[in-house]
Design an enzyme around this catalytic site. Structure first.
Site, PDB file in Angstrom:
ATOM      1  N   HIS A  26      -3.500 -10.147  11.849  1.00 17.17           N
ATOM      2  CA  HIS A  26      -2.835  -8.928  11.364  1.00 17.17           C
ATOM      3  C   HIS A  26      -2.430  -8.115  12.604  1.00 17.17           C
ATOM      4  O   HIS A  26      -3.231  -7.934  13.512  1.00 17.17           O
ATOM      5  CB  HIS A  26      -3.803  -8.120  10.481  1.00 17.17           C
ATOM      6  CG  HIS A  26      -3.312  -6.736  10.182  1.00 17.17           C
ATOM      7  ND1 HIS A  26      -2.077  -6.502   9.626  1.00 17.17           N
ATOM      8  CD2 HIS A  26      -3.870  -5.509  10.413  1.00 17.17           C
ATOM      9  CE1 HIS A  26      -1.904  -5.188   9.502  1.00 17.17           C
ATOM     10  NE2 HIS A  26      -2.967  -4.573   9.971  1.00 17.17           N
ATOM     11  N   CYS A  55      -3.679  -3.148   4.153  1.00 19.68           N
ATOM     12  CA  CYS A  55      -2.858  -4.266   4.651  1.00 19.68           C
ATOM     13  C   CYS A  55      -3.295  -5.613   4.096  1.00 19.68           C
ATOM     14  O   CYS A  55      -2.658  -6.632   4.341  1.00 19.68           O
ATOM     15  CB  CYS A  55      -2.890  -4.310   6.179  1.00 19.68           C
ATOM     16  SG  CYS A  55      -2.232  -2.831   6.931  1.00 19.68           S
ATOM     17  N   GLU A  58       0.842  -1.190   0.000  1.00 15.25           N
ATOM     18  CA  GLU A  58       0.000   0.000   0.000  1.00 15.25           C
ATOM     19  C   GLU A  58       0.878   1.241   0.000  1.00 15.25           C
ATOM     20  O   GLU A  58       0.388   2.348   0.157  1.00 15.25           O
ATOM     21  CB  GLU A  58      -0.952  -0.017   1.193  1.00 15.25           C
ATOM     22  CG  GLU A  58      -0.297  -0.065   2.545  1.00 15.25           C
ATOM     23  CD  GLU A  58      -1.325   0.032   3.666  1.00 15.25           C
ATOM     24  OE1 GLU A  58      -1.551  -0.998   4.291  1.00 15.25           O
ATOM     25  OE2 GLU A  58      -1.870   1.114   3.916  1.00 15.25           O
TER      26      GLU A  58
HETATM   27  P1  HMG Z   1      -3.992   6.451  21.597  1.00 14.62           P
HETATM   28  O1  HMG Z   1      -5.355   6.999  21.548  1.00 14.62           O
HETATM   29  O2  HMG Z   1      -2.886   7.421  21.772  1.00 14.62           O
HETATM   30  O3  HMG Z   1      -3.840   5.354  22.705  1.00 14.62           O
HETATM   31  O4  HMG Z   1      -3.686   5.653  20.242  1.00 14.62           O
HETATM   32  P2  HMG Z   1      -4.880   4.914  23.843  1.00 14.62           P
HETATM   33  O5  HMG Z   1      -5.122   6.030  24.753  1.00 14.62           O
HETATM   34  O6  HMG Z   1      -6.041   4.193  23.202  1.00 14.62           O
HETATM   35  O7  HMG Z   1      -3.970   3.842  24.594  1.00 14.62           O
HETATM   36  C1  HMG Z   1      -3.544   2.683  23.954  1.00 14.62           C
HETATM   37  C2  HMG Z   1      -3.528   1.562  25.009  1.00 14.62           C
HETATM   38  O8  HMG Z   1      -2.475   1.856  25.939  1.00 14.62           O
HETATM   39  C3  HMG Z   1      -4.825   1.466  25.821  1.00 14.62           C
HETATM   40  O9  HMG Z   1      -5.032   0.085  26.058  1.00 14.62           O
HETATM   41  C4  HMG Z   1      -4.470   2.176  27.127  1.00 14.62           C
HETATM   42  O10 HMG Z   1      -5.218   1.717  28.230  1.00 14.62           O
HETATM   43  C5  HMG Z   1      -2.998   1.777  27.268  1.00 14.62           C
HETATM   44  P3  HMG Z   1      -6.472  -0.581  25.661  1.00 14.62           P
HETATM   45  O11 HMG Z   1      -7.495   0.177  26.397  1.00 14.62           O
HETATM   46  O12 HMG Z   1      -6.581  -0.386  24.138  1.00 14.62           O
HETATM   47  O13 HMG Z   1      -6.327  -1.995  26.055  1.00 14.62           O
HETATM   48  N1  HMG Z   1      -2.212   2.698  28.108  1.00 14.62           N
HETATM   49  C6  HMG Z   1      -1.270   2.268  28.964  1.00 14.62           C
HETATM   50  N2  HMG Z   1      -0.835   1.034  29.308  1.00 14.62           N
HETATM   51  C7  HMG Z   1       0.153   0.942  30.245  1.00 14.62           C
HETATM   52  N3  HMG Z   1       0.703   2.040  30.844  1.00 14.62           N
HETATM   53  C8  HMG Z   1       0.294   3.289  30.544  1.00 14.62           C
HETATM   54  C9  HMG Z   1      -0.732   3.450  29.563  1.00 14.62           C
HETATM   55  N4  HMG Z   1      -1.366   4.518  29.014  1.00 14.62           N
HETATM   56  C10 HMG Z   1      -2.260   4.043  28.122  1.00 14.62           C
HETATM   57  N5  HMG Z   1       0.867   4.339  31.122  1.00 14.62           N
HETATM   58  C11 HMG Z   1      -4.242   4.081  18.526  1.00 14.62           C
HETATM   59  C12 HMG Z   1      -3.958   4.279  20.011  1.00 14.62           C
HETATM   60  C13 HMG Z   1      -4.204   2.587  18.203  1.00 14.62           C
HETATM   61  C14 HMG Z   1      -5.633   4.628  18.204  1.00 14.62           C
HETATM   62  C15 HMG Z   1      -3.183   4.836  17.686  1.00 14.62           C
HETATM   63  O14 HMG Z   1      -1.903   4.322  17.969  1.00 14.62           O
HETATM   64  C16 HMG Z   1      -3.429   4.777  16.209  1.00 14.62           C
HETATM   65  O15 HMG Z   1      -4.207   5.542  15.643  1.00 14.62           O
HETATM   66  N6  HMG Z   1      -2.726   3.842  15.468  1.00 14.62           N
HETATM   67  C17 HMG Z   1      -2.907   3.675  14.037  1.00 14.62           C
HETATM   68  C18 HMG Z   1      -4.172   2.937  13.671  1.00 14.62           C
HETATM   69  C19 HMG Z   1      -4.130   1.470  13.973  1.00 14.62           C
HETATM   70  O16 HMG Z   1      -3.088   0.870  14.139  1.00 14.62           O
HETATM   71  N7  HMG Z   1      -5.316   0.815  13.988  1.00 14.62           N
HETATM   72  C20 HMG Z   1      -5.413  -0.603  14.233  1.00 14.62           C
HETATM   73  C21 HMG Z   1      -6.627  -1.233  13.579  1.00 14.62           C
HETATM   74  S1  HMG Z   1      -6.741  -0.810  11.841  1.00 14.62           S
HETATM   75  C22 HMG Z   1      -5.529  -1.817  11.094  1.00 14.62           C
HETATM   76  O17 HMG Z   1      -4.999  -2.700  11.693  1.00 14.62           O
HETATM   77  C23 HMG Z   1      -5.165  -1.497   9.659  1.00 14.62           C
HETATM   78  C24 HMG Z   1      -3.829  -0.808   9.522  1.00 14.62           C
HETATM   79  O18 HMG Z   1      -2.785  -1.734   9.718  1.00 14.62           O
HETATM   80  C25 HMG Z   1      -3.706  -0.160   8.129  1.00 14.62           C
HETATM   81  C26 HMG Z   1      -4.060  -0.967   6.909  1.00 14.62           C
HETATM   82  O19 HMG Z   1      -4.880  -1.855   6.849  1.00 14.62           O
HETATM   83  O20 HMG Z   1      -3.513  -0.604   5.884  1.00 14.62           O
HETATM   84  C27 HMG Z   1      -3.609   0.323  10.501  1.00 14.62           C
END
Ligand code: HMG
Length: 436
Positions: free
Chosen positions: A269, A138, A106
């Site tokens: 994935h 992906c 991609e």
């Molecule tokens: P965010 O909003 O900054 O993070 O971004 P958050 O506040 O949701 O925290 C993440 C996790 O860390 C949470 O755990 C928190 O509790 C924990 P969860 O509730 O999810 O179990 N946390 C902590 N843990 C330990 N100690 C601490 C602490 N603080 C918080 N101190 C987000 C997270 C994934 C949204 C962001 O990184 C993002 O936008 N990433 C990119 C998108 C992505 O990867 N999406 C995944 C699904 S889509 C997909 O897989 C397709 C893709 O690969 C692309 C394609 O297909 O081409 C992306």
């Protein structure tokens, strides 16, 4: 208009009721695998410190410890070529055996010319070869893999193998929530009849698709745009849909028909490790397991597949297959003959759930390929070097090839080795590559 009502196709019998490899009755699957990563990586603890975030958020919260970072002379073509060369050399495969070459990506380098054409040339593949690129976020690599399985099952291969390479550089804007979920790398797979790593169940997959805006990258951008929390939901919905269809197709809505049909491991994935954990929890819920049983199942059935991805980050099309390599690298010997599940997700979105059985030869073959060598060859970057590389990255596509000296200086931060390199563009804006 035809008003005839057609009945839904009846469910195929379970794998143990027919051949274990699907309706073709032949063994078709992944014969060999290898991966490649850029020379540099950033430790997530270093990123967390600069971003003022507790390291635990990235390491435990997201499940990522390191992410690979590409230099300006590394791109999806060089990564794909590196992974494929490691596969061909390590598995003792002659390029003349390849009759189909598909690159899933991609992060293509050209709107028209496929990465697969560059790869075909750099590897010296036969001219009697079908060569193209697939895109669906992906999911693009899985589209290539399923196409190759069908190509063999249909008899078009005539004894030849398919080379499928998933290659990407995952980029989000600096200092955005997506930043700790970046990565870069490629996974190469040889798809053959009578494979040595895993027999795949051709014709028994479960699919799901929906038109959603969870993640996208407009044509003028290098960094992806994402609705992060929505993308997690889309992934889980797609898993539920694809898994439901897979269970129906395999006659497993009430669970596996026999103990030997049980999926003992599942690779997902992996945009980041925690996502695979959430996915497995969702699947366990669907299967009726309580939370404690789901946690125990995750440790045993998923965790070994996350060790390599946690050191590389999201490599988009290759992420599922890096998880599979991680699983086989750690457990191939004990999994011989066992059935494992695979779940591919691509934003936008498309998903597929499928299964296969690990071959007894897998452990010995992966040892010969030395799959983890690319990680040993990497160098840890400082945050300043990471920022510098990201700036260079933005200009690399327009860099004249005669400015290779500048690329050379960037590359000198790292190991000097024998990898393919991108030198820049010539006066006609053609990309110039060389394998040293
Ligand atoms: P965010 O909003 O900054 O993070 O971004 P958050 O506040 O949701 O925290 C993440 C996790 O860390 C949470 O755990 C928190 O509790 C924990 P969860 O509730 O999810 O179990 N946390 C902590 N843990 C330990 N100690 C601490 C602490 N603080 C918080 N101190 C987000 C997270 C994934 C949204 C962001 O990184 C993002 O936008 N990433 C990119 C998108 C992505 O990867 N999406 C995944 C699904 S889509 C997909 O897989 C397709 C893709 O690969 C692309 C394609 O297909 O081409 C992306």
């Amino acid at each position: 208009m035809n008003n005839e009502t057609r009945s839904a196709p009846s469910a195929t019998p379970s794998p143990s009721q027919t051949s274990q490899t699907g309706p073709t009755g032949r063994r078709i699957g992944i014969d060999a695998m290898a991966f490649a990563v850029p020379r540099g990586y950033l430790d997530l603890a270093d990123l967390a410190q600069v971003r003022g975030v507790p390291a635990a958020k990235y390491v435990q919260g997201l499940g990522v410890t390191q992410m690979s970072v590409a230099a300006p002379d590394e791109d999806p073509v060089t990564l794909a070529t590196d992974a494929a060369r490691r596969l061909l050399r390590g598995a003792g495969v002659d390029p003349s055996q390849i009759g189909l070459c598909i690159v899933g990506t991609e992060t293509a380098v050209d709107h028209s010319k496929p990465v697969a054409s560059y790869l075909h040339g750099l590897l010296g593949l036969p001219s009697a070869c079908r060569v193209f690129e697939t895109k669906h976020a992906c999911f693009g690599g899985t589209a290539g893999l399923q196409n190759a399985l069908d190509w063999i099952a249909a008899g078009s291969a005539r004894g030849r193998s398919a080379l499928i390479v998933c290659t990407d550089i995952a980029r989000y804007s600096l200092n955005s929530p997506g930043e700790p979920t970046q990565g870069a790398g490629a996974v190469a797979m040889l798809i053959s009849e009578n494979p040595r790593l895993i027999d795949l169940e051709v014709g028994r997959t479960g699919c799901f698709a929906a038109n959603v805006h969870d993640f996208w990258r407009p044509l003028y951008r290098k960094d992806a745009l994402v609705d992060g929390h929505f993308s997690v939901q889309c992934y889980l919905d797609a898993l539920a849909g694809a898994y439901a269809e897979w269970r129906g197709v395999n006659g497993e809505t009430g669970g596996p028909a026999s103990e030997s049909d049980r999926l003992v491991r599942t690779c997902y994935h992996v945009p980041y490790g925690k996502m695979a954990r959430k996915a497995h929890q969702r699947r366990c819920q669907i299967d009726g397991l309580d939370e404690a049983a789901a946690d125990a199942s995750y440790q045993r059935e998923v965790e070994p597949s996350l060790r390599l991805p946690s050191q590389v980050g999201n490599i988009y099309t290759g992420s599922l297959y890096l998880a599979l390599l991680s699983l086989l690298h750690h457990e191939a010997a004990e999994l011989a003959g066992q059935r494992i599940g695979l779940f591919s997700y691509g934003s936008g979105c498309a998903a597929e759930f499928f299964a296969g059985r690990v071959r007894p030869e897998a452990a010995a073959l992966l040892a010969a390929i030395d799959v983890t060598a690319p990680l040993r060859e990497r160098q840890r970057l400082t945050f300043a070097q990471y920022e510098e590389l990201r700036k260079g990255d933005a200009q690399a596509d327009q860099r004249p090839a005669d400015a290779a000296g500048e690329i050379e200086r960037g590359a000198a931060l790292h190991l000097v080795d024998q990898r393919p390199r991108y030198f820049g563009i010539d006066p006609q804006e053609r990309r110039i590559y060389a394998v040293q």
